[in-house]
Design an enzyme around this catalytic site. Structure first.
Site, PDB file in Angstrom:
ATOM      1  N   THR A   1      11.946  35.880   8.758  1.00 18.41           N
ATOM      2  CA  THR A   1      12.435  36.847   9.744  1.00 18.41           C
ATOM      3  C   THR A   1      11.324  37.772  10.220  1.00 18.41           C
ATOM      4  OG1 THR A   1      13.860  38.794   9.933  1.00 18.41           O
ATOM      5  CG2 THR A   1      13.148  38.244   7.734  1.00 18.41           C
ATOM      6  N   ASP A   2      11.498  38.317  11.428  1.00 22.86           N
ATOM      7  CA  ASP A   2      10.538  39.308  11.938  1.00 22.86           C
ATOM      8  C   ASP A   2      10.612  40.625  11.162  1.00 22.86           C
ATOM      9  OD1 ASP A   2      13.010  40.162  12.920  1.00 22.86           O
ATOM     10  OD2 ASP A   2      12.366  40.269  15.030  1.00 22.86           O
ATOM     11  N   GLU A   3      11.700  40.792  10.372  1.00 15.79           N
ATOM     12  CA  GLU A   3      11.863  42.065   9.653  1.00 15.79           C
ATOM     13  C   GLU A   3      10.809  42.283   8.583  1.00 15.79           C
ATOM     14  OE1 GLU A   3      15.662  43.192   8.293  1.00 15.79           O
ATOM     15  OE2 GLU A   3      16.706  42.302   9.983  1.00 15.79           O
TER      16      GLU A   3
ATOM     17  N   ARG B   1      22.876  53.214   9.748  1.00 13.65           N
ATOM     18  CA  ARG B   1      22.404  52.462   8.570  1.00 13.65           C
ATOM     19  C   ARG B   1      21.250  53.227   7.919  1.00 13.65           C
ATOM     20  NH1 ARG B   1      20.487  46.536  10.106  1.00 13.65           N
ATOM     21  NH2 ARG B   1      22.675  46.019   9.771  1.00 13.65           N
TER      22      ARG B   1
ATOM     23  N   PRO C   1      28.991  39.292  16.711  1.00 12.22           N
ATOM     24  CA  PRO C   1      30.347  38.778  16.438  1.00 12.22           C
ATOM     25  C   PRO C   1      31.316  39.855  15.980  1.00 12.22           C
ATOM     26  CG  PRO C   1      28.712  37.687  15.042  1.00 12.22           C
ATOM     27  CD  PRO C   1      27.961  38.631  15.907  1.00 12.22           C
TER      28      PRO C   1
ATOM     29  N   LYS D   1      28.091  40.518  11.228  1.00 15.10           N
ATOM     30  CA  LYS D   1      26.900  40.820  12.025  1.00 15.10           C
ATOM     31  C   LYS D   1      27.283  41.474  13.361  1.00 15.10           C
ATOM     32  CE  LYS D   1      24.045  39.063   8.921  1.00 15.10           C
ATOM     33  NZ  LYS D   1      24.238  37.717   8.530  1.00 15.10           N
TER      34      LYS D   1
HETATM   35  P1  NAD Z   1      23.877  33.333   6.787  1.00 16.64           P
HETATM   36  O1  NAD Z   1      24.139  34.446   5.834  1.00 16.64           O
HETATM   37  O2  NAD Z   1      24.794  33.115   7.933  1.00 16.64           O
HETATM   38  O3  NAD Z   1      23.820  31.944   5.985  1.00 16.64           O
HETATM   39  C1  NAD Z   1      23.172  31.827   4.747  1.00 16.64           C
HETATM   40  C2  NAD Z   1      23.640  30.521   4.111  1.00 16.64           C
HETATM   41  O4  NAD Z   1      22.950  30.355   2.868  1.00 16.64           O
HETATM   42  C3  NAD Z   1      25.140  30.501   3.780  1.00 16.64           C
HETATM   43  O5  NAD Z   1      25.706  29.265   4.171  1.00 16.64           O
HETATM   44  C4  NAD Z   1      25.185  30.668   2.271  1.00 16.64           C
HETATM   45  O6  NAD Z   1      26.321  30.046   1.654  1.00 16.64           O
HETATM   46  C5  NAD Z   1      23.892  29.990   1.852  1.00 16.64           C
HETATM   47  N1  NAD Z   1      23.384  30.467   0.558  1.00 16.64           N
HETATM   48  C6  NAD Z   1      23.240  31.757   0.159  1.00 16.64           C
HETATM   49  N2  NAD Z   1      22.761  31.795  -1.105  1.00 16.64           N
HETATM   50  C7  NAD Z   1      22.568  30.499  -1.484  1.00 16.64           C
HETATM   51  C8  NAD Z   1      22.070  29.882  -2.671  1.00 16.64           C
HETATM   52  N3  NAD Z   1      21.679  30.615  -3.722  1.00 16.64           N
HETATM   53  N4  NAD Z   1      22.020  28.542  -2.714  1.00 16.64           N
HETATM   54  C9  NAD Z   1      22.425  27.777  -1.661  1.00 16.64           C
HETATM   55  N5  NAD Z   1      22.912  28.301  -0.521  1.00 16.64           N
HETATM   56  C10 NAD Z   1      22.973  29.652  -0.441  1.00 16.64           C
HETATM   57  O7  NAD Z   1      22.387  33.547   7.269  1.00 16.64           O
HETATM   58  P2  NAD Z   1      21.707  33.213   8.674  1.00 16.64           P
HETATM   59  O8  NAD Z   1      21.863  34.367   9.574  1.00 16.64           O
HETATM   60  O9  NAD Z   1      22.121  31.873   9.105  1.00 16.64           O
HETATM   61  O10 NAD Z   1      20.174  33.161   8.209  1.00 16.64           O
HETATM   62  C11 NAD Z   1      19.603  31.942   7.766  1.00 16.64           C
HETATM   63  C12 NAD Z   1      18.128  32.148   7.505  1.00 16.64           C
HETATM   64  O11 NAD Z   1      17.490  32.568   8.697  1.00 16.64           O
HETATM   65  C13 NAD Z   1      17.820  33.218   6.458  1.00 16.64           C
HETATM   66  O12 NAD Z   1      16.730  32.785   5.689  1.00 16.64           O
HETATM   67  C14 NAD Z   1      17.446  34.444   7.284  1.00 16.64           C
HETATM   68  O13 NAD Z   1      16.568  35.271   6.581  1.00 16.64           O
HETATM   69  C15 NAD Z   1      16.781  33.783   8.466  1.00 16.64           C
HETATM   70  N6  NAD Z   1      16.797  34.541   9.732  1.00 16.64           N
HETATM   71  C16 NAD Z   1      17.983  34.987  10.247  1.00 16.64           C
HETATM   72  C17 NAD Z   1      18.004  35.619  11.504  1.00 16.64           C
HETATM   73  C18 NAD Z   1      19.292  36.100  12.133  1.00 16.64           C
HETATM   74  O14 NAD Z   1      19.251  36.692  13.195  1.00 16.64           O
HETATM   75  N7  NAD Z   1      20.467  35.845  11.549  1.00 16.64           N
HETATM   76  C19 NAD Z   1      16.799  35.806  12.185  1.00 16.64           C
HETATM   77  C20 NAD Z   1      15.593  35.349  11.610  1.00 16.64           C
HETATM   78  C21 NAD Z   1      15.620  34.709  10.399  1.00 16.64           C
HETATM   79  O1  DAU Z   2      15.521  40.345  13.050  1.00 16.01           O
HETATM   80  C1  DAU Z   2      16.053  39.274  12.349  1.00 16.01           C
HETATM   81  C2  DAU Z   2      17.197  39.736  11.475  1.00 16.01           C
HETATM   82  O2  DAU Z   2      18.303  39.970  12.348  1.00 16.01           O
HETATM   83  C3  DAU Z   2      17.569  38.736  10.383  1.00 16.01           C
HETATM   84  O3  DAU Z   2      16.503  38.636   9.492  1.00 16.01           O
HETATM   85  C4  DAU Z   2      18.835  39.162   9.642  1.00 16.01           C
HETATM   86  O4  DAU Z   2      19.232  38.148   8.734  1.00 16.01           O
HETATM   87  C5  DAU Z   2      19.942  39.378  10.662  1.00 16.01           C
HETATM   88  O5  DAU Z   2      21.107  39.850  10.004  1.00 16.01           O
HETATM   89  C6  DAU Z   2      19.488  40.379  11.712  1.00 16.01           C
HETATM   90  O6  DAU Z   2      19.287  41.686  11.113  1.00 16.01           O
HETATM   91  P1  DAU Z   2      19.821  43.031  11.831  1.00 16.01           P
HETATM   92  O7  DAU Z   2      19.994  44.051  10.777  1.00 16.01           O
HETATM   93  O8  DAU Z   2      18.993  43.348  13.008  1.00 16.01           O
HETATM   94  O9  DAU Z   2      21.250  42.458  12.367  1.00 16.01           O
HETATM   95  P2  DAU Z   2      22.714  43.087  12.423  1.00 16.01           P
HETATM   96  O10 DAU Z   2      23.543  42.107  13.193  1.00 16.01           O
HETATM   97  O11 DAU Z   2      23.217  43.512  11.094  1.00 16.01           O
HETATM   98  O12 DAU Z   2      22.502  44.389  13.309  1.00 16.01           O
HETATM   99  C7  DAU Z   2      21.895  44.326  14.600  1.00 16.01           C
HETATM  100  C8  DAU Z   2      21.737  45.750  15.082  1.00 16.01           C
HETATM  101  O13 DAU Z   2      23.044  46.307  15.357  1.00 16.01           O
HETATM  102  C9  DAU Z   2      21.109  46.686  14.095  1.00 16.01           C
HETATM  103  O14 DAU Z   2      20.293  47.612  14.791  1.00 16.01           O
HETATM  104  C10 DAU Z   2      22.293  47.403  13.438  1.00 16.01           C
HETATM  105  C11 DAU Z   2      23.293  47.480  14.570  1.00 16.01           C
HETATM  106  N1  DAU Z   2      24.724  47.422  14.189  1.00 16.01           N
HETATM  107  C12 DAU Z   2      25.138  46.473  13.302  1.00 16.01           C
HETATM  108  C13 DAU Z   2      26.485  46.358  13.000  1.00 16.01           C
HETATM  109  C14 DAU Z   2      26.964  45.313  11.997  1.00 16.01           C
HETATM  110  C15 DAU Z   2      25.628  48.271  14.829  1.00 16.01           C
HETATM  111  O15 DAU Z   2      25.258  49.127  15.673  1.00 16.01           O
HETATM  112  N2  DAU Z   2      26.955  48.138  14.540  1.00 16.01           N
HETATM  113  C16 DAU Z   2      27.435  47.232  13.649  1.00 16.01           C
HETATM  114  O16 DAU Z   2      28.656  47.142  13.425  1.00 16.01           O
END
Ligand code: NAD
Ligand code: DAU
Length: 332
Positions: free
Chosen positions: A121-123, A271, A190, A187
């Site tokens: 992740t970019d985080e 947060r 959604p 998230k």
């Molecule tokens: P998510 O939480 O939707 O999905 C995670 C999945 O991993 C789930 O299906 C969960 O059951 C599985 N999991 C968790 N622990 C496990 C374990 N111990 N063994 C096997 N499976 C396990 O997450 P996501 O948003 O799809 O993120 C997926 C990857 O992408 C992560 O590595 C996250 O850091 C990275 N990422 C996410 C975002 C984003 O915007 N969501 C952006 C950049 C990178």
């Molecule tokens: O940047 C990549 C990351 O993006 C991934 O590594 C993480 O797995 C993914 O969850 C996401 O992290 P964020 O913390 O940015 O995502 P989140 O959807 O939780 O929140 C997006 C932004 O919205 C953040 O600034 C917090 C804010 N937020 C979040 C929620 C859940 C709100 O304002 N209201 C909310 O209800």
């Protein structure tokens, strides 16, 4: 044709990747997923059974991982605890999965000499000021803020060490915020879409000035396939689609697209340690590997995502009440 092992393939981005692989290649896939609260078998529904199978298990289970690596030509590692808010309340699972789980996969990759791509992740880079002209590049120093991002940073460093010390054939990608179908209702996007469908007012943290750099999950998938195909071992690639938007703009756009007044939302407690801005410079991926994103219009992608949540209430409804009860218990 190759056989891919996809960890976390029943989660949001992992399941989008499996759908993308089935639609764009002739590869077969084994998904290894623990089916935590974030994993959902239904996200893989409709995929051909002769090309995709699901193994329910933990990436930290060395014996199981060893068996699955024997059959894999390459491993794409998505599995993680992924939600910042959860990591602020209970960090332990983040250490178990993101650190120990990644370590377990690296040891298997080392034993079997298996090609591994690590999804990050970019985080890991911390955050930027709103007016900072710079964006994150592959050279930005690591500076993670939360238990989630620090464990992802730790996992990246493990991958780098296993490449250098043991010659593991791995690459890393760090992507910005994804949106699209199959994202858990905890998230931001959604949560607000399903709130509006349920007649609940969207919840914006703080003033909503925080900026995220949005990319469609399908573009993340095409970038990962490009890196698997053409990426150089030991290299890191940043994935982003120039999609910076502040949260207030996004929530107002969701309300407008759903036929509501754009001010029909609540400000809630911010947060802790909330990162202000993420922004990705993906020049290296574009120029060296020739990748470009397909979804250039955020509003159109968001409208399609809203439509998906409207048509797939059976997919998200079972999690919705529990998520809102959790947020309510934390003061929202
Ligand atoms: P998510 O939480 O939707 O999905 C995670 C999945 O991993 C789930 O299906 C969960 O059951 C599985 N999991 C968790 N622990 C496990 C374990 N111990 N063994 C096997 N499976 C396990 O997450 P996501 O948003 O799809 O993120 C997926 C990857 O992408 C992560 O590595 C996250 O850091 C990275 N990422 C996410 C975002 C984003 O915007 N969501 C952006 C950049 C990178
Ligand atoms: O940047 C990549 C990351 O993006 C991934 O590594 C993480 O797995 C993914 O969850 C996401 O992290 P964020 O913390 O940015 O995502 P989140 O959807 O939780 O929140 C997006 C932004 O919205 C953040 O600034 C917090 C804010 N937020 C979040 C929620 C859940 C709100 O304002 N209201 C909310 O209800």
């Amino acid at each position: 044709m190759a056989h891919l092992l996809v960890t976390g393939g029943a989660g949001f981005i992992g399941s989008n990747f499996v759908h993308h692989v089935i639609g764009h290649t002739d590869h077969t896939v084994t998904v290894l997923d623990k089916l935590t609260y974030a994993g959902n078998e239904a996200s893989l529904a409709g995929l051909p059974e002769d090309r995709v199978d699901l193994v329910v298990g933990d990436i930290a289970d060395a014996e199981l991982v060893d068996t699955l690596f024997q059959k894999a030509d390459a491993v794409v590692h998505y599995a993680a605890e992924s939600h910042n808010d959860n990591s602020l309340h209970d960090p332990r699972p983040f250490l178990d999965t993101n650190i120990i789980g990644t370590y377990t996969l690296l040891e298997a990759a080392r034993r079997h000499d298996t090609r591994l791509h690590h999804i990050s992740t970019d985080e890991v880079y911390g955050d930027l000021e709103l007016d900072d002209p710079a964006r994150f590049t592959e050279h930005t120093p690591y500076n993670p803020s939360s238990p989630y991002s620090s464990t992802k940073a730790g996992s990246d460093l493990l991958v780098r060490a296993w490449v250098r010390s043991f010659g593991v054939r791995a690459t890393i990608s760090n992507c910005s915020n994804n949106y699209g179908p199959y994202q858990h209702v905890e998230k931001f996007i959604p949560r607000q879409i399903t709130n509006v469908i349920r007649g609940i007012r969207p919840k914006l943290y703080g003033k909503g000035e925080n900026v995220r750099d949005w990319i469609h999950a399908d573009d993340h998938s095409s970038a990962v396939l490009t890196i698997l195909d053409k990426g150089e071992i030991g290299e890191t690639y940043l994935i982003g689609a120039d999609g910076e938007k502040d949260n207030k703009t996004v929530v107002e756009l969701i309300l407008e697209l759903m036929g509501q007044s754009p001010d029909a939302y609540d400000h809630v407690t911010d947060r802790a340690g909330h990162d202000l801005r993420y922004a990705i410079d993906s020049t290296k991926l574009r120029t060296e590997l020739g990748w470009t994103p397909s979804y250039q219009d955020f509003e159109a992608g968001l409208a399609a995502t809203i439509d998906w949540y409207r048509r797939n209430e059976a997919w998200w409804a079972p999690a919705k009440d529990g998520v809102e009860a959790f947020y309510a218990s934390k003061g929202q």
